[in-house]
Design an enzyme around this catalytic site. Structure first.
Site, PDB file in Angstrom:
ATOM      1  N   LYS A  61      25.462  -3.822  -6.096  1.00 24.94           N
ATOM      2  CA  LYS A  61      26.883  -3.969  -6.772  1.00 24.94           C
ATOM      3  C   LYS A  61      27.739  -2.970  -5.679  1.00 24.94           C
ATOM      4  O   LYS A  61      29.026  -2.799  -6.270  1.00 24.94           O
ATOM      5  CB  LYS A  61      26.956  -3.105  -8.096  1.00 24.94           C
ATOM      6  CG  LYS A  61      26.067  -4.077  -9.251  1.00 24.94           C
ATOM      7  CD  LYS A  61      26.390  -3.315 -10.548  1.00 24.94           C
ATOM      8  CE  LYS A  61      25.368  -4.275 -11.512  1.00 24.94           C
ATOM      9  NZ  LYS A  61      25.656  -3.492 -12.796  1.00 24.94           N
ATOM     10  N   ARG A 120      11.809   3.895   0.359  1.00 18.67           N
ATOM     11  CA  ARG A 120      11.947   2.889   1.394  1.00 18.67           C
ATOM     12  C   ARG A 120      12.980   2.009   1.423  1.00 18.67           C
ATOM     13  O   ARG A 120      13.632   1.586   0.402  1.00 18.67           O
ATOM     14  CB  ARG A 120      10.595   1.779   1.617  1.00 18.67           C
ATOM     15  CG  ARG A 120      10.711   0.868   2.450  1.00 18.67           C
ATOM     16  CD  ARG A 120       9.411   0.021   2.594  1.00 18.67           C
ATOM     17  NE  ARG A 120       8.256   0.773   3.430  1.00 18.67           N
ATOM     18  CZ  ARG A 120       6.985   0.175   3.681  1.00 18.67           C
ATOM     19  NH1 ARG A 120       6.836  -0.885   3.468  1.00 18.67           N
ATOM     20  NH2 ARG A 120       6.248   0.930   4.061  1.00 18.67           N
ATOM     21  N   HIS A 175       8.385   6.564   9.898  1.00 20.56           N
ATOM     22  CA  HIS A 175       7.519   6.230   8.768  1.00 20.56           C
ATOM     23  C   HIS A 175       6.364   7.432   8.714  1.00 20.56           C
ATOM     24  O   HIS A 175       5.217   7.421   9.124  1.00 20.56           O
ATOM     25  CB  HIS A 175       6.553   4.780   8.946  1.00 20.56           C
ATOM     26  CG  HIS A 175       6.088   4.381   7.736  1.00 20.56           C
ATOM     27  ND1 HIS A 175       5.802   5.233   6.440  1.00 20.56           N
ATOM     28  CD2 HIS A 175       5.617   3.064   7.248  1.00 20.56           C
ATOM     29  CE1 HIS A 175       5.055   4.343   5.630  1.00 20.56           C
ATOM     30  NE2 HIS A 175       5.024   3.126   6.034  1.00 20.56           N
ATOM     31  N   ARG A 203       0.819  -1.166  -0.049  1.00 17.13           N
ATOM     32  CA  ARG A 203      -0.016  -0.086   0.064  1.00 17.13           C
ATOM     33  C   ARG A 203       0.847   1.238  -0.089  1.00 17.13           C
ATOM     34  O   ARG A 203       0.497   2.145  -0.866  1.00 17.13           O
ATOM     35  CB  ARG A 203      -1.100  -0.069   1.127  1.00 17.13           C
ATOM     36  CG  ARG A 203      -0.622   0.199   2.405  1.00 17.13           C
ATOM     37  CD  ARG A 203      -1.407  -0.803   3.514  1.00 17.13           C
ATOM     38  NE  ARG A 203      -0.738  -1.976   3.261  1.00 17.13           N
ATOM     39  CZ  ARG A 203      -1.160  -3.200   3.098  1.00 17.13           C
ATOM     40  NH1 ARG A 203      -2.597  -3.204   2.894  1.00 17.13           N
ATOM     41  NH2 ARG A 203      -0.563  -4.190   2.810  1.00 17.13           N
ATOM     42  N   THR A 204       2.136   1.225   0.804  1.00 15.12           N
ATOM     43  CA  THR A 204       2.633   2.591   0.767  1.00 15.12           C
ATOM     44  C   THR A 204       3.301   2.788  -0.702  1.00 15.12           C
ATOM     45  O   THR A 204       3.083   3.791  -1.444  1.00 15.12           O
ATOM     46  CB  THR A 204       3.834   2.395   1.747  1.00 15.12           C
ATOM     47  OG1 THR A 204       3.407   1.984   3.013  1.00 15.12           O
ATOM     48  CG2 THR A 204       4.720   3.882   1.978  1.00 15.12           C
TER      49      THR A 204
END
Ligand code: NCD
Length: 343
Positions: free
Chosen positions: A91, A112, A140, A62-63
Site C-alpha cells: 500500500k 528478507r 546474505h 530453508r532460510t
C-alpha cells in the site's frame, strides 16, 4: 580455542563486513554449543516469552524456516509475515514505518527483501535487532556464516584448515548474494585460492574481486570448467532468474554449469567437497546438481542446511545476550525422535 567474548547484544546483523575472525570464532563456538538442543538431546527455554518477527518479502524455504526453528529451539515464539502483497508495503508504506510498527511487536526481527540495502534501511526504523536474511543481490550474511562453519567442519574432517583453502565458485556469481558474502568472509583468512567460474555476463562484481585481491589472495577467473581443479570445495550456485530483466535472458544461462558424477570425476579431486546454498534447480533444463551425487560422501549440501540452524541459534542467542545462560534454562526432552544421527 580462542573464543573471546565479543559484544553482539543489541546489534543488527546486516553485513558480513561487521565480522572479524575473532567474532566469527565466537559465533562458531556458541553454534557448537547448540548441537544438543538441535539434536533434541535436551531443551532450553532461555528465550521463553521472546518473539521473533520473521519477515520474508521474497520466496524462501530453508532460510525462513531455519530462522523460525532456531528461535523455537531456544524457547521463543515466531510470528511470520510472508510475501510483499500480504503486507502494507504493497500500500506504499515505507520500510521505516513498517520497522517502527513491527519492532514494537517483536524482540528481534529476521528479514528478507528483494532490494539491495533494504534490510539496512528497515533497521534504521527498528527498535530491536534486525538480522539480514538476504537483501536482493547484495548480501546474505547468515548464509555465509553457515557456509563458513560448514567449510571449517569439512576441512577439519580432512585434516586441513580454512587458511590455505582452494574454493571454486561456479555459476551466477553476479547476482548470487551468498557467494558475495562468502568471498568477503573467506578474505579474512590467509592464502585462499578463489577459482571463479562464470560466463562473463554473470561474473563476480568488481568490488568483491577487489576485496579478494587487496587481501592478497590468489584469484583465477575462467568462463568454463577446464582440466582438473585441485579445489578443496566446489561451491555450485543457481542462476538467480528473479534478478534478470527478462526470463529469456536467464534462460540463456540455464543448464550451462551442470554438475553430475561424471563431470565431478572429470574436473575435481576425490577429496573435493560439494556445496550449494540451495535451492538447486532440479528441472531438466537446469539440473545444476544432479541427483546421482545425492549419496556421495563429499556432498555437503544437507550438512549446510543442518548447520544453518546451529549458526542462526547462535546469532539469536548472541544478539539477545543469552549465550552464557542457556544451560541454566534447560529442560528434559520428553519425547523420542528417530532422527538423532543426522547431524
Ligand atoms: C540462496 C538465496 O536466497 O540467496 N538461498 C538460500 O538462502 N539458501 C540462494 C538461491 O536462492 O539461489
Amino acid at each position: 580455542m580462542n573464543a573471546q567474548p565479543f559484544t553482539f547484544a543489541g546489534q543488527h546483523i546486516l553485513s558480513v563486513n561487521q565480522f572479524n575472525r575473532e567474532a566469527i570464532e565466537y559465533v562458531f563456538h556458541i553454534a557448537n554449543q547448540m548441537r544438543p538442543y538441535a539434536l533434541r538431546e535436551k531443551r532450553t527455554e532461555v528465550l521463553r516469552g521472546a518473539i521473533l518477527g520473521n519477515l520474508f518479502f521474497e520466496p524462501s524455504t530453508r532460510t525462513r524456516v531455519s530462522f523460525g526453528t532456531a528461535f523455537n529451539l531456544l524457547g521463543g515464539e515466531v510470528r511470520e509475515t510472508v510475501g510483499m502483497s500480504n503486507s502494507a508495503l504493497a500500500k506504499g508504506e515505507s520500510l521505516y514505518d513498517t520497522a517502527r510498527v513491527l519492532s514494537g511487536y517483536s524482540d528481534i526481527i529476521a528479514m528478507r527483501h528483494p532490494q539491495a540495502g533494504s534490510v539496512a534501511e528497515f533497521a534504521t526504523g527498528s527498535r530491536v535487532p534486525v538480522l539480514n536474511g538476504g537483501d536482493g543481490a547484495n548480501e546474505h550474511p547468515t548464509q555465509a556464516l553457515l557456509d563458513l562453519f560448514t567449510i571449517e567442519k569439512e576441512c577439519q574432517a580432512h585434516g586441513s584448515t580454512i587458511d590455505g583453502l582452494h574454493i571454486a565458485m561456479i555459476g551466477d556469481l553476479k547476482y548470487g548474494r551468498t557467494v558475495h558474502s562468502l568471498c568477503k568472509l573467506l578474505s579474512l583468512y590467509n592464502n585462499i585460492h578463489f577459482t571463479l567460474i562464470a560466463p562473463k555476463e554473470l561474473s563476480m562484481p568488481t568490488g568483491i574481486l577487489d576485496t579478494i585481491t587487496q587481501a592478497g589472495h590468489k584469484l583465477t577467473i575462467t568462463e568454463e570448467f577446464s582440466g582438473s581443479l585441485d579445489a578443496d570445495i566446489c561451491y555450485q550456485t543457481r542462476v538467480q532468474e528473479e534478478r534478470f530483466t527478462s526470463q529469456d535472458e536467464a534462460d540463456k544461462f540455464r543448464g550451462k554449469f551442470r554438475l553430475d558424477q561424471q563431470i565431478y570425476t572429470k574436473h575435481f579431486q576425490s577429496k573435493t567437497v560439494i556445496m550449494h546454498p540451495l535451492p538447486r534447480d532440479s528441472r531438466a533444463e537446469a539440473n545444476e546438481l544432479d541427483n546421482d551425487l545425492n549419496l556421495h560422501p563429499n556432498l555437503a549440501i544437507f550438512r549446510q542446511t543442518d548447520n544453518g540452524v546451529l549458526v542462526r541459534m547462535a546469532l539469536f542467542a548472541l544478539t539477545l545476550g543469552v549465550e552464557t545462560i542457556m544451560q541454566q534454562h534447560e529442560r528434559p526432552v520428553l519425547w523420542q525422535t528417530p532422527t538423532k544421527s543426522i547431524l
